[in-house]
Design a protein around this motif. Structure first.
Motif, PDB file in Angstrom:
ATOM      1  N   GLY A 112      -1.192  -9.256 -52.168  1.00 56.00           N
ATOM      2  CA  GLY A 112       0.081  -9.063 -51.472  1.00 56.00           C
ATOM      3  C   GLY A 112      -0.115  -8.440 -50.102  1.00 56.00           C
ATOM      4  O   GLY A 112       0.513  -8.852 -49.117  1.00 56.00           O
ATOM      5  N   ARG A 113      -0.987  -7.457 -50.022  1.00 53.97           N
ATOM      6  CA  ARG A 113      -1.258  -6.814 -48.728  1.00 53.97           C
ATOM      7  C   ARG A 113      -1.907  -7.794 -47.759  1.00 53.97           C
ATOM      8  O   ARG A 113      -1.591  -7.812 -46.566  1.00 53.97           O
ATOM      9  N   GLU A 114      -2.822  -8.619 -48.269  1.00 49.70           N
ATOM     10  CA  GLU A 114      -3.472  -9.612 -47.409  1.00 49.70           C
ATOM     11  C   GLU A 114      -2.463 -10.638 -46.912  1.00 49.70           C
ATOM     12  O   GLU A 114      -2.487 -11.023 -45.739  1.00 49.70           O
ATOM     13  N   GLN A 115      -1.576 -11.091 -47.794  1.00 48.57           N
ATOM     14  CA  GLN A 115      -0.551 -12.047 -47.380  1.00 48.57           C
ATOM     15  C   GLN A 115       0.377 -11.441 -46.339  1.00 48.57           C
ATOM     16  O   GLN A 115       0.754 -12.102 -45.362  1.00 48.57           O
ATOM     17  N   MET A 116       0.735 -10.180 -46.535  1.00 48.51           N
ATOM     18  CA  MET A 116       1.606  -9.506 -45.568  1.00 48.51           C
ATOM     19  C   MET A 116       0.899  -9.374 -44.218  1.00 48.51           C
ATOM     20  O   MET A 116       1.506  -9.594 -43.167  1.00 48.51           O
ATOM     21  N   ALA A 117      -0.375  -9.018 -44.248  1.00 52.27           N
ATOM     22  CA  ALA A 117      -1.133  -8.891 -42.995  1.00 52.27           C
ATOM     23  C   ALA A 117      -1.209 -10.230 -42.283  1.00 52.27           C
ATOM     24  O   ALA A 117      -1.068 -10.293 -41.044  1.00 52.27           O
ATOM     25  N   ARG A 118      -1.427 -11.322 -43.026  1.00 50.90           N
ATOM     26  CA  ARG A 118      -1.478 -12.662 -42.401  1.00 50.90           C
ATOM     27  C   ARG A 118      -0.122 -13.024 -41.807  1.00 50.90           C
ATOM     28  O   ARG A 118      -0.038 -13.583 -40.712  1.00 50.90           O
TER      29      ARG A 118
END
Length: 191
Positions: A112-118
């Motif tokens: 989720g954090r990676e998707q948000m960062a992207r």
């Protein structure tokens, strides 16, 4: 038919009736199994026996079986009233398939954090005005008309900026997913 030879005290009559009730337990189970949900049968039988014990009926009951089944019928009637007033038929049983547990595993949190960062990186690639319009509409939940008034542009321009932002975000996130899936396939291949 239960007749007690001597005049019995109320508690002796109740005990005799309870013994008879225990003798009729299989018949009570059969009675309730035809009229109630299988999960409720044992509770209903216990309710009959409990009511007999609480009521402390007269020492002489001429028709024990009739009395037991009259109590059983009343238990069903009372249960039906309670179920209707509490809308029991509207309730559903708690089953994990209907109410899955949403587990936040460390892996899922990281994804989720990676998707948000992207998504934030893709948002930052947009031109300033497009990014600002998109943030006001999607994150601040402002109407297109209000955003248009605030920025001094037409509603049509706001619509175009939102569509441009959505296309860009969709494309960038889809491209990243393709890269992620390709990387997963490469790591699975034996070298």
């Amino acid at each position: 038919m239960m007749r007690i030879g001597k005049v019995a005290t109320p508690s002796e009559g109740a005990e005799a009736l309870m013994e008879s009730g225990a003798r009729f337990t299989p018949a009570l189970r059969a009675f309730f199994s035809r009229r109630a949900h299988q999960n409720d049968v044992e509770d209903l039988v216990q309710e009959v026996l409990l009511r007999i014990q609480k009521r402390n009926p007269a020492p002489i009951v001429n028709n024990v079986e009739g009395y037991l089944f009259e109590v059983a019928a009343n238990v069903l009637i009372d249960r039906g009233r309670r179920d209707r007033s509490r809308r029991r038929s509207d309730h559903c049983e708690f089953q994990e398939i209907h109410h899955p547990v949403d587990e936040l595993s460390p892996e899922r949190v990281l994804q989720g954090r990676e998707q948000m960062a992207r998504a934030m990186a893709a948002l930052n690639e947009l031109p300033e005005r497009t990014r600002r319009v998109f943030i006001l509409v999607r994150f601040e939940e402002m109407s297109y008309k209000l955003v248009a008034q605030r920025l001094g542009v037409s509603v049509s321009a706001v619509e175009k900026h939102v569509m441009k932002a959505l296309r860009h975000l969709h494309q960038r996130l889809r491209d990243q997913d393709d890269v992620d899936h390709a990387g997963q396939r490469d790591t699975r291949r034996p070298g």
